[in-house]
Design a protein around this motif. Sequence first.
Motif, PDB file in Angstrom:
ATOM      1  N   SER A 339       0.843  -1.196   0.000  1.00 17.12           N
ATOM      2  CA  SER A 339       0.000   0.000   0.000  1.00 17.12           C
ATOM      3  C   SER A 339       0.876   1.242   0.000  1.00 17.12           C
ATOM      4  O   SER A 339       2.020   1.218   0.481  1.00 17.12           O
ATOM      5  CB  SER A 339      -0.911   0.016   1.236  1.00 17.12           C
ATOM      6  N   ILE A 340       0.357   2.322  -0.564  1.00 18.22           N
ATOM      7  CA  ILE A 340       1.061   3.603  -0.564  1.00 18.22           C
ATOM      8  C   ILE A 340       0.063   4.683  -0.179  1.00 18.22           C
ATOM      9  O   ILE A 340      -1.079   4.682  -0.634  1.00 18.22           O
ATOM     10  CB  ILE A 340       1.717   3.899  -1.927  1.00 18.22           C
ATOM     11  N   VAL A 341       0.501   5.594   0.692  1.00 20.08           N
ATOM     12  CA  VAL A 341      -0.360   6.656   1.193  1.00 20.08           C
ATOM     13  C   VAL A 341       0.375   7.983   1.069  1.00 20.08           C
ATOM     14  O   VAL A 341       1.566   8.066   1.378  1.00 20.08           O
ATOM     15  CB  VAL A 341      -0.740   6.414   2.678  1.00 20.08           C
ATOM     16  N   ALA A 342      -0.345   9.003   0.614  1.00 17.05           N
ATOM     17  CA  ALA A 342       0.201  10.365   0.560  1.00 17.05           C
ATOM     18  C   ALA A 342      -0.503  11.207   1.614  1.00 17.05           C
ATOM     19  O   ALA A 342      -1.726  11.129   1.765  1.00 17.05           O
ATOM     20  CB  ALA A 342       0.000  10.968  -0.821  1.00 17.05           C
ATOM     21  N   GLN A 343       0.256  12.002   2.337  1.00 20.39           N
ATOM     22  CA  GLN A 343      -0.323  12.877   3.341  1.00 20.39           C
ATOM     23  C   GLN A 343       0.577  14.094   3.538  1.00 20.39           C
ATOM     24  O   GLN A 343       1.740  14.091   3.122  1.00 20.39           O
ATOM     25  CB  GLN A 343      -0.502  12.138   4.675  1.00 20.39           C
ATOM     26  N   ASN A 344       0.045  15.128   4.152  1.00 21.06           N
ATOM     27  CA  ASN A 344       0.826  16.311   4.448  1.00 21.06           C
ATOM     28  C   ASN A 344       1.507  16.170   5.799  1.00 21.06           C
ATOM     29  O   ASN A 344       0.918  15.626   6.741  1.00 21.06           O
ATOM     30  CB  ASN A 344      -0.058  17.559   4.439  1.00 21.06           C
ATOM     31  N   ASN A 345       2.720  16.651   5.876  1.00 20.16           N
ATOM     32  CA  ASN A 345       3.442  16.665   7.145  1.00 20.16           C
ATOM     33  C   ASN A 345       2.816  17.723   8.047  1.00 20.16           C
ATOM     34  O   ASN A 345       2.282  18.722   7.578  1.00 20.16           O
ATOM     35  CB  ASN A 345       4.926  16.982   6.903  1.00 20.16           C
ATOM     36  N   THR A 346       2.881  17.513   9.362  1.00 18.76           N
ATOM     37  CA  THR A 346       2.296  18.482  10.292  1.00 18.76           C
ATOM     38  C   THR A 346       3.025  19.815  10.231  1.00 18.76           C
ATOM     39  O   THR A 346       2.441  20.866  10.469  1.00 18.76           O
ATOM     40  CB  THR A 346       2.347  17.934  11.728  1.00 18.76           C
ATOM     41  N   ASP A 347       4.320  19.785   9.888  1.00 15.71           N
ATOM     42  CA  ASP A 347       5.118  21.004   9.819  1.00 15.71           C
ATOM     43  C   ASP A 347       5.028  21.610   8.418  1.00 15.71           C
ATOM     44  O   ASP A 347       4.438  22.657   8.210  1.00 15.71           O
ATOM     45  CB  ASP A 347       6.570  20.691  10.207  1.00 15.71           C
ATOM     46  N   LYS A 348       5.609  20.930   7.448  1.00 16.54           N
ATOM     47  CA  LYS A 348       5.555  21.385   6.059  1.00 16.54           C
ATOM     48  C   LYS A 348       5.898  20.227   5.147  1.00 16.54           C
ATOM     49  O   LYS A 348       6.548  19.269   5.546  1.00 16.54           O
ATOM     50  CB  LYS A 348       6.519  22.547   5.822  1.00 16.54           C
ATOM     51  N   GLY A 349       5.469  20.339   3.894  1.00 18.99           N
ATOM     52  CA  GLY A 349       5.808  19.317   2.912  1.00 18.99           C
ATOM     53  C   GLY A 349       4.861  18.137   2.913  1.00 18.99           C
ATOM     54  O   GLY A 349       3.853  18.101   3.619  1.00 18.99           O
ATOM     55  N   ALA A 350       5.214  17.159   2.086  1.00 20.55           N
ATOM     56  CA  ALA A 350       4.391  15.958   1.919  1.00 20.55           C
ATOM     57  C   ALA A 350       5.170  14.714   2.332  1.00 20.55           C
ATOM     58  O   ALA A 350       6.405  14.708   2.342  1.00 20.55           O
ATOM     59  CB  ALA A 350       3.940  15.829   0.465  1.00 20.55           C
ATOM     60  N   ILE A 351       4.439  13.668   2.662  1.00 19.28           N
ATOM     61  CA  ILE A 351       5.031  12.381   3.031  1.00 19.28           C
ATOM     62  C   ILE A 351       4.386  11.297   2.164  1.00 19.28           C
ATOM     63  O   ILE A 351       3.159  11.202   2.111  1.00 19.28           O
ATOM     64  CB  ILE A 351       4.793  12.027   4.518  1.00 19.28           C
ATOM     65  N   PHE A 352       5.212  10.512   1.514  1.00 21.04           N
ATOM     66  CA  PHE A 352       4.725   9.332   0.793  1.00 21.04           C
ATOM     67  C   PHE A 352       5.212   8.097   1.551  1.00 21.04           C
ATOM     68  O   PHE A 352       6.435   7.917   1.717  1.00 21.04           O
ATOM     69  CB  PHE A 352       5.224   9.332  -0.651  1.00 21.04           C
ATOM     70  N   SER A 353       4.267   7.287   2.015  1.00 22.01           N
ATOM     71  CA  SER A 353       4.602   6.106   2.820  1.00 22.01           C
ATOM     72  C   SER A 353       4.225   4.839   2.060  1.00 22.01           C
ATOM     73  O   SER A 353       3.065   4.657   1.684  1.00 22.01           O
ATOM     74  CB  SER A 353       3.847   6.144   4.164  1.00 22.01           C
ATOM     75  N   VAL A 354       5.212   3.986   1.856  1.00 21.47           N
ATOM     76  CA  VAL A 354       5.015   2.714   1.147  1.00 21.47           C
ATOM     77  C   VAL A 354       5.178   1.567   2.140  1.00 21.47           C
ATOM     78  O   VAL A 354       6.160   1.519   2.881  1.00 21.47           O
ATOM     79  CB  VAL A 354       6.026   2.554   0.001  1.00 21.47           C
ATOM     80  N   ARG A 355       4.217   0.661   2.153  1.00 22.23           N
ATOM     81  CA  ARG A 355       4.296  -0.547   2.985  1.00 22.23           C
ATOM     82  C   ARG A 355       4.290  -1.765   2.071  1.00 22.23           C
ATOM     83  O   ARG A 355       3.353  -1.940   1.281  1.00 22.23           O
ATOM     84  CB  ARG A 355       3.120  -0.638   3.966  1.00 22.23           C
ATOM     85  N   LEU A 356       5.338  -2.557   2.153  1.00 24.13           N
ATOM     86  CA  LEU A 356       5.453  -3.741   1.311  1.00 24.13           C
ATOM     87  C   LEU A 356       5.598  -4.977   2.190  1.00 24.13           C
ATOM     88  O   LEU A 356       6.406  -4.976   3.135  1.00 24.13           O
ATOM     89  CB  LEU A 356       6.659  -3.619   0.379  1.00 24.13           C
ATOM     90  N   PRO A 357       4.847  -6.037   1.894  1.00 23.51           N
ATOM     91  CA  PRO A 357       4.950  -7.242   2.727  1.00 23.51           C
ATOM     92  C   PRO A 357       6.308  -7.924   2.545  1.00 23.51           C
ATOM     93  O   PRO A 357       6.895  -7.882   1.466  1.00 23.51           O
ATOM     94  CB  PRO A 357       3.815  -8.125   2.184  1.00 23.51           C
ATOM     95  N   LYS A 358       6.781  -8.526   3.623  1.00 17.06           N
ATOM     96  CA  LYS A 358       8.084  -9.203   3.572  1.00 17.06           C
ATOM     97  C   LYS A 358       7.971 -10.484   2.745  1.00 17.06           C
ATOM     98  O   LYS A 358       6.933 -11.112   2.683  1.00 17.06           O
ATOM     99  CB  LYS A 358       8.546  -9.545   4.988  1.00 17.06           C
TER     100      LYS A 358
END
Length: 358
Positions: A339-358
């Motif tokens: 899964s991949i999720v895009a969100q805004n950082n609480t301070d500034k900028g964006a965060i893209f988080s990728v979760r891959l199964p082992k």
Amino acid sequence: MNATEEALKERIKELTCLYEVSSILVNADPEYQEETFQAIAFSLKKAFQFPEYTGILIRKGKTQIKTGFSDNKASISSPIYLFNKEEGAIVVSLKKKEMSFLREEQQLIDNIALKIGDFLERVAIKKNESLLKRQMEHADRLSILGELTAGIAHELNTPLANILGFAELLKESMASDKTAASDLDKIIKNTIFSREVVKKLMFFACAMPKEKKHINIVPHIYDSLDLLEATFRKEQVSYQVKIEEEALVIQADTVQITQIIFNLIINAIYFSPKNGVVTIEAFQDTEHIILKILDEGPGLSEEALEKVFQPFFTTKPTGEGSGLGLSVVHGIVASHKGSIVAQNNTDKGAIFSVRLPK
């Protein structure tokens, strides 16, 4: 007033409360649950034998609605169940300890707790159905789009290769004509850009065959950063790596995992301001490897957060982005059951988080 009349009066209050609560829940807006619980609490308070000495607390998850006061030493309660799991409770307290609850009052809050649980289950089912419908519609659109883009990409690939080849030959023969050479450079540059768009189209449209094997993504992250070193310098952006473990092993296709890392880092560089910092984090839990790319750019608008992984959606100026990079990343991640999720950082900028199964 004799005992029979008093008991009848209490039953009427309880039945009135049940009717009011049923009406509240039938007409309730799922988006305003706190207001719904507040209305139920006021109705419930009036139904008790000593309303002026009664406090009502309705709790569901982190939401708590209180009417009056609470005293656990003189109280009754009833759990609220959501799909057979306790998710909250109704707690009724009496201010004076010498007062007592009627047996019917316990039955009343049991009934109301059951009604609230039914309401919450209906809301959850409706949300799940809506989400599933959107996912199916999105999958259908992608399937149709894939078939169309596959044909377009294959048709464009050959003429683009010819344009690029002949332009490079012409440039060699017209090296002395600076104006012509400059124009040919523009042709070559735009042809290369168009060819990259076609490559992404083909990648997006195809079934993306994979050669999965166990790989350690840590060296791939550092290799990608080495290759992008010149890009970081050109854009005056630096980076920091937060990886504590030497090995983060997943079963994946090496080329496609590298493409995930490349696209996300390049995207972060593009949106970073001068002297900004791109942060790359990687760690693991019991079931997944987690990769996070953080930038210090302007962040994502509400529209961008909703559409960022849709093909051809881009916030870049015309000619600077095809709108396929992040959709390709999304496709690769999905094909690896991640899964991949895009969100805004609480301070500034964006965060893209990728979760891959082992």
